[in-house]
Design a protein around this motif. Structure first.
Motif, PDB file in Angstrom:
ATOM      1  N   GLN A   3      38.080  41.398  19.431  1.00 50.46           N
ATOM      2  CA  GLN A   3      37.425  40.937  20.603  1.00 50.46           C
ATOM      3  C   GLN A   3      37.694  39.552  21.114  1.00 50.46           C
ATOM      4  N   GLY A   4      37.897  39.556  22.299  1.00 48.56           N
ATOM      5  CA  GLY A   4      38.141  38.253  23.102  1.00 48.56           C
ATOM      6  C   GLY A   4      38.397  38.258  24.410  1.00 48.56           C
ATOM      7  N   VAL A   5      39.094  37.593  25.123  1.00 43.95           N
ATOM      8  CA  VAL A   5      39.176  37.438  26.621  1.00 43.95           C
ATOM      9  C   VAL A   5      39.567  38.894  27.052  1.00 43.95           C
ATOM     10  N   LYS A   8      36.823  43.791  24.815  1.00 45.43           N
ATOM     11  CA  LYS A   8      35.279  43.563  24.347  1.00 45.43           C
ATOM     12  C   LYS A   8      34.639  45.042  24.160  1.00 45.43           C
TER      13      LYS A   8
END
Length: 71
Positions: A3-5, A8
């Motif tokens: 998960q990150g930019v 999600k």
């Protein structure tokens, strides 16, 4: 998926529906994705293909797994 930019994940606790959000999704994101759900009663795995057709298209989600109330 980390998960990150870009990616999600979200799980609706009431419905048990898991959602993968991909920011600025484009054709290079086309791939086979998978999910594993597990609880005290076992484990289930599902895979799906993501196809990107164009810009501005919203595709309604489909429920791949029918989780039990204890997941």
């Amino acid at each position: 998926i980390a998960q990150g930019v870009k990616f999600k994940t979200e799980i609706d606790e009431k419905t048990g529906i898991a959602t993968l959000h991909i920011a600025k999704c484009k054709q290079t994101d086309e791939s086979v994705y998978g999910v594993i759900a597990h609880n005290d009663h076992g484990e289930v795995e599902a895979h799906f293909n993501l196809y990107v057709k164009g810009r501005g298209i919203v595709v309604p989600h489909r429920r791949c797994l029918r989780p039990s109330s204890s997941i």
